[in-house]
Design an enzyme around this catalytic site. Structure first.
Site, PDB file in Angstrom:
ATOM      1  N   HIS A 205     -13.604  -0.163   2.819  1.00 44.47           N
ATOM      2  CA  HIS A 205     -12.480  -0.173   1.885  1.00 44.47           C
ATOM      3  C   HIS A 205     -12.302  -1.597   1.364  1.00 44.47           C
ATOM      4  O   HIS A 205     -12.270  -2.563   2.134  1.00 44.47           O
ATOM      5  CB  HIS A 205     -11.221   0.323   2.582  1.00 44.47           C
ATOM      6  CG  HIS A 205     -10.000   0.216   1.738  1.00 44.47           C
ATOM      7  ND1 HIS A 205     -10.009   0.508   0.387  1.00 44.47           N
ATOM      8  CD2 HIS A 205      -8.730  -0.182   2.033  1.00 44.47           C
ATOM      9  CE1 HIS A 205      -8.797   0.310  -0.100  1.00 44.47           C
ATOM     10  NE2 HIS A 205      -8.011  -0.114   0.871  1.00 44.47           N
TER      11      HIS A 205
ATOM     12  N   CYS B  76      -5.317   5.019   1.460  1.00 48.31           N
ATOM     13  CA  CYS B  76      -6.626   4.451   1.086  1.00 48.31           C
ATOM     14  C   CYS B  76      -7.789   5.071   1.853  1.00 48.31           C
ATOM     15  O   CYS B  76      -8.948   4.893   1.474  1.00 48.31           O
ATOM     16  CB  CYS B  76      -6.609   2.939   1.285  1.00 48.31           C
ATOM     17  SG  CYS B  76      -5.301   2.149   0.349  1.00 48.31           S
TER      18      CYS B  76
ATOM     19  N   ASN C 139      -8.051  -4.051  -5.058  1.00 45.75           N
ATOM     20  CA  ASN C 139      -7.943  -2.932  -4.117  1.00 45.75           C
ATOM     21  C   ASN C 139      -7.585  -1.673  -4.914  1.00 45.75           C
ATOM     22  O   ASN C 139      -6.469  -1.563  -5.423  1.00 45.75           O
ATOM     23  CB  ASN C 139      -6.869  -3.265  -3.073  1.00 45.75           C
ATOM     24  CG  ASN C 139      -6.627  -2.122  -2.097  1.00 45.75           C
ATOM     25  OD1 ASN C 139      -7.096  -1.004  -2.307  1.00 45.75           O
ATOM     26  ND2 ASN C 139      -5.888  -2.404  -1.048  1.00 45.75           N
TER      27      ASN C 139
END
Ligand code: COA
Length: 317
Positions: A242, A108, A272
């Protein structure tokens, strides 16, 4: 480097918490309270490569360039249908560019890793205009009967075009080899010579462990970058973090003693989206007219590895 164009593409399928309740022992209340998520956009009949190409074309148009002006493509990606060729090779053909291409996998954190690599390549004079794409389909890595992981993810692609300029103020990348709390293993083809035991399966995640590590590492990265840049927390216009869990974002805001107006989010609408999350949010802010020339923005992400990446940029577009 400086950012001169942005773009994004989402899958069409919108999956609400109520839709998840139909086949999982979960509730809208639990998901909203523990993650902040209401809906996520999930790949169905699209291909990730098509989303990546759409986001890239928008970023190139926004930059006022032609595809042939791009002289390097870096794509952050964890999984897609192809192991090889890389997604960046497919994007090159889709946008009509003619340049070297490479994928990076820093989970990520990958979009910020890729931006940092682009910055280095521009500094060395080896490229003039670089397309940096983050395209992810984490919904294809999880077990959709596992309520502790499948509710968390969404898919999408974000892209930026960067060129030579003074937009990167500072950056920080870290990795600690801590592979047991978050991983996804797939089975390779058998051969007549393989004698070892091999396992594969959907994503494994120790959510609590990742949560704690994420808050601590993001707070550390942000503190170090602010110090390096000689800035106070409130000197920044936005913290684009994030988008893994609203509670992680709130914990970082709390640590910095800043209210949530500094922390734009899309986690409630997109879930996400792995390394695409920061790129998607950046494009949204830009296209909604929320970024002004001279604004200082901090981007920060964490992911499997355990990797972290953060940078402070000045918006120069
Ligand atoms: N619906 C209802 N209950 C659920 C659930 C769901 N979707 N998922 C888990 N639960 C249950 C668990 O089974 C557990 O039940 P138990 O107490 O009976 O055992 C309970 O909820 C609490 O689980 P826990 O894991 O402690 O919850 P949590 O508050 O830590 O929230 C996460 C779980 C995954 C949302 C949270 O830990 C998190 O976001 N972690 C970080 C994940 C992340 O960032 N991943 C991406 C990295 S890039």
């Amino acid at each position: 480097m400086k950012i001169i164009g942005t773009g994004r593409a989402h899958p069409a399928k919108v999956v609400t918490n109520a839709m998840l309740e139909e086949f999982l022992d979960t509730s809208d209340e639990w998901i909203k309270e523990r993650t902040g998520m209401s809906v996520r956009k999930v790949i169905s009949d699209e291909k990730l490569e098509d989303l990546a190409i759409e986001a890239s074309i928008k970023a190139i148009e926004d930059a006022g360039l032609k595809a042939t002006d791009i002289d390097y493509i870096i794509c952050s990606n964890v999984v897609n249908e192809y192991v090889t060729p890389s997604l960046s090779c497919i994007i090159q053909g889709g946008v009509g560019a003619k340049c070297a291409c490479v994928d990076v996998n820093a989970a990520c954190s990958g979009f910020i890793y890729a931006l940092d690599m682009a910055d280095d390549r521009l500094k060395s004079g080896k490229a003039r205009n670089i397309l940096v794409v983050a395209a992810e389909e984490p919904t294809r890595m999880v077990d959709w009967s596992d309520r502790s992981t499948c509710v968390l993810f969404g898919d999408g692609a974000g892209a930026v075009v960067v060129t030579q300029g003074e937009g990167m103020i500072c950056s920080r990348l870290t990795t600690q080899s801590k592979t047991s709390c978050l991983y996804y293993k797939r089975m390779l083809e058998p051969t007549p010579y393989i004698t070892k035991e091999e396992t594969a399966g959907p994503m494994y995640m120790n959510g609590r462990e990742v949560f704690k590590t994420a808050v601590l590492s993001s707070a550390k990265d942000i503190t170090k970058l602010l110090k390096q840049a000689g800035l106070q927390p409130s000197d920044l216009k936005y913290y684009i973090l994030h988008q893994a869990n609203m509670r992680i974002i709130e914990a970082v805001a709390n640590y910095l003693k800043l209210d949530m107006s500094y922390f734009p989010t899309n986690v409630e609408r997109c879930g996400n989206t792995s390394s695409a999350s920061v790129a998607l949010l950046l494009d949204e802010l830009h296209r909604d007219g929320k970024l002004q020339r001279g604004d200082k923005i901090l981007m920060s992400a964490f992911g499997a590895g355990f990797t972290t990446a953060a940078c402070i940029i000045e918006w120069t577009k």
